[in-house]
Scaffold this motif. Structure first.
Motif, PDB file in Angstrom:
ATOM      1  N   GLN A 130      58.878  36.373 -58.150  1.00  0.00           N
ATOM      2  CA  GLN A 130      59.660  35.310 -57.541  1.00  0.00           C
ATOM      3  C   GLN A 130      59.394  33.982 -58.242  1.00  0.00           C
ATOM      4  O   GLN A 130      58.315  33.755 -58.782  1.00  0.00           O
ATOM      5  CB  GLN A 130      59.306  35.148 -56.063  1.00  0.00           C
ATOM      6  N   LYS A 189      60.146  29.696 -57.473  1.00  0.00           N
ATOM      7  CA  LYS A 189      60.628  28.755 -56.474  1.00  0.00           C
ATOM      8  C   LYS A 189      62.066  28.361 -56.776  1.00  0.00           C
ATOM      9  O   LYS A 189      62.441  28.200 -57.939  1.00  0.00           O
ATOM     10  CB  LYS A 189      59.745  27.499 -56.448  1.00  0.00           C
ATOM     11  N   SER A 209      61.455  26.646 -52.178  1.00  0.00           N
ATOM     12  CA  SER A 209      60.335  27.547 -51.896  1.00  0.00           C
ATOM     13  C   SER A 209      60.681  28.957 -52.352  1.00  0.00           C
ATOM     14  O   SER A 209      61.567  29.155 -53.184  1.00  0.00           O
ATOM     15  CB  SER A 209      60.013  27.517 -50.394  1.00  0.00           C
ATOM     16  N   TYR A 210      59.994  29.963 -51.760  1.00  0.00           N
ATOM     17  CA  TYR A 210      60.199  31.362 -52.113  1.00  0.00           C
ATOM     18  C   TYR A 210      61.067  32.024 -51.036  1.00  0.00           C
ATOM     19  O   TYR A 210      60.591  32.328 -49.938  1.00  0.00           O
ATOM     20  CB  TYR A 210      58.866  32.085 -52.234  1.00  0.00           C
ATOM     21  N   SER A 255      60.022  35.659 -49.754  1.00  0.00           N
ATOM     22  CA  SER A 255      58.820  35.646 -48.916  1.00  0.00           C
ATOM     23  C   SER A 255      59.156  35.206 -47.498  1.00  0.00           C
ATOM     24  O   SER A 255      58.648  35.770 -46.524  1.00  0.00           O
ATOM     25  CB  SER A 255      57.768  34.718 -49.523  1.00  0.00           C
ATOM     26  N   ILE A 270      51.251  35.124 -45.709  1.00  0.00           N
ATOM     27  CA  ILE A 270      52.357  34.796 -46.627  1.00  0.00           C
ATOM     28  C   ILE A 270      52.844  33.370 -46.398  1.00  0.00           C
ATOM     29  O   ILE A 270      53.037  32.591 -47.346  1.00  0.00           O
ATOM     30  CB  ILE A 270      53.515  35.793 -46.449  1.00  0.00           C
ATOM     31  N   SER A 297      50.056  30.729 -47.583  1.00  0.00           N
ATOM     32  CA  SER A 297      49.739  30.665 -49.000  1.00  0.00           C
ATOM     33  C   SER A 297      50.943  30.365 -49.891  1.00  0.00           C
ATOM     34  O   SER A 297      50.796  29.763 -50.959  1.00  0.00           O
ATOM     35  CB  SER A 297      49.100  31.991 -49.450  1.00  0.00           C
ATOM     36  N   GLU A 298      52.136  30.773 -49.486  1.00  0.00           N
ATOM     37  CA  GLU A 298      53.292  30.666 -50.374  1.00  0.00           C
ATOM     38  C   GLU A 298      54.329  29.636 -49.934  1.00  0.00           C
ATOM     39  O   GLU A 298      55.072  29.106 -50.763  1.00  0.00           O
ATOM     40  CB  GLU A 298      53.991  32.033 -50.512  1.00  0.00           C
TER      41      GLU A 298
END
Length: 329
Positions: free
Chosen positions: A182, A184, A223-224, A227, A302, A305-306
């Motif tokens: 992934q 961002k 962002s991701y 996720s 998740i 942290s992400e």
């Protein structure tokens, strides 16, 4: 009657026992014209049937080829998923120390559970389209045997392509979601919610769960995306499991901004969670069901942290209400 290569209509008139009048009318020209028209119509019909068979042959060949390509794409997806799982296990064994290994193994176990759910969803999503294609195929085969090529026959041919497109689109959506690499990107938060519902839709429909959405479509973050969708899927799945044997089950998903934060609220009318367990449920291996107890722990991990986000629970008199809170600037 035919006399001297000519055709006549005849009529007999009996006057008495001794006299008979025979009247003949020459219809040779009209009769031969009629025969010519019949012959011409027969030839045209044979030509049309021939071209119809040719057209059906090429159309069915095209559609079957497209179906085979879709099947090949599904096979490659399964192969890629198996290879990805294998690679992840090898990386965990080779590079991580004991503590990091434990965390990665938890993550890996969660992904395997999600993979099983995903494959079950694919199977459910494909069951109805495949049954429809089978029915259409049987109808086309019977029509060809009876040489019955009418409007309904052509309509059935037209119904095949949208079904194949739907199946191909479904595979693409599942494949895109499962990509582990992934980067961002800027995306609207409601898109991640809709992607999650695409994965969960078959399961929710199967359990007759009504889903209500109240989404602010203007909220955008960098962002991701996958996720976030993964975390939402886990919360929806938990809500679904809590709605077993519940009369008129429902899930309500809200998306809104409040005081520099974005909130995603997932509310259900299930069995709920006791207030003294609000913090315990986010610990590893803790479960109120007969499961691994990894779902909520991995969601929190998740998000922290992400996504620079968090998840928490607010107990209700009826059901549970989970919140995802994302810092919003």
């Amino acid at each position: 009657i035919k006399l001297d290569d000519k055709y006549y209509l005849s009529n007999e008139i009996i006057l008495n026992d001794r006299f008979l009048i025979l009247i003949k009318k020459d219809i040779t020209k009209d009769y031969k014209t009629h025969l010519h028209i019949i012959k011409k119509a027969f030839i045209i019909s044979v030509i049309l049937v021939f071209f119809a068979f040719i057209g059906v042959y090429f159309v069915l060949g095209f559609l079957i080829n497209k179906l085979l390509k879709t099947e090949e794409k599904l096979r490659k997806l399964n192969a890629n998923l198996q290879e990805e799982v294998k690679n992840q296990v090898e990386i965990i064994k080779a590079k991580l120390d004991e503590n990091t290994q434990k965390e990665q193994l938890l993550n890996h176990q969660s992904k395997l559970a999600a993979l099983g759910e995903m494959i079950a969803c694919i199977a459910h999503e494909y069951r109805q389209p495949l049954a429809t294609l089978g029915a259409i195929s049987s109808y086309l085969e019977i029509s060809l045997e009876k040489q019955k090529i009418d409007d309904k026959f052509h309509q059935k041919l037209k119904e095949i392509n949208p079904i194949l497109n739907y199946m191909s689109k479904t595979i693409d959506e599942f494949y895109d979601f499962y990509k582990t690499k992934q980067e961002k990107s800027s995306f609207y938060v409601y898109e991640a919610i809709l992607n999650s519902l695409t994965i969960c839709n078959a399961s929710l429909t199967r359990n007759a769960i009504n889903t209500t959405l109240r989404l602010d479509k203007n909220l955008k973050i960098n962002s991701y995306k996958n996720s976030l969708a993964h975390a939402i899927i886990n919360l929806i799945t938990n809500a679904k499991d809590a709605l077993v044997n519940i009369k008129n089950p429902y899930i309500i998903i809200n998306l809104y901004a409040y005081k520099n934060n974005i909130y995603i609220s997932i509310k259900d009318n299930g069995i709920g969670v006791k207030k003294d367990l609000e913090e315990e449920i986010f610990k590893p291996y803790f479960s109120t069901k007969n499961g691994s107890g990894l779902g909520l722990f991995m969601i929190k991990n998740i998000l922290n942290s992400e996504l620079n986000a968090d998840v928490f629970l607010k107990t209700r008199k009826i059901g549970a209400n989970f919140y995802i809170r994302i810092a919003y600037e």
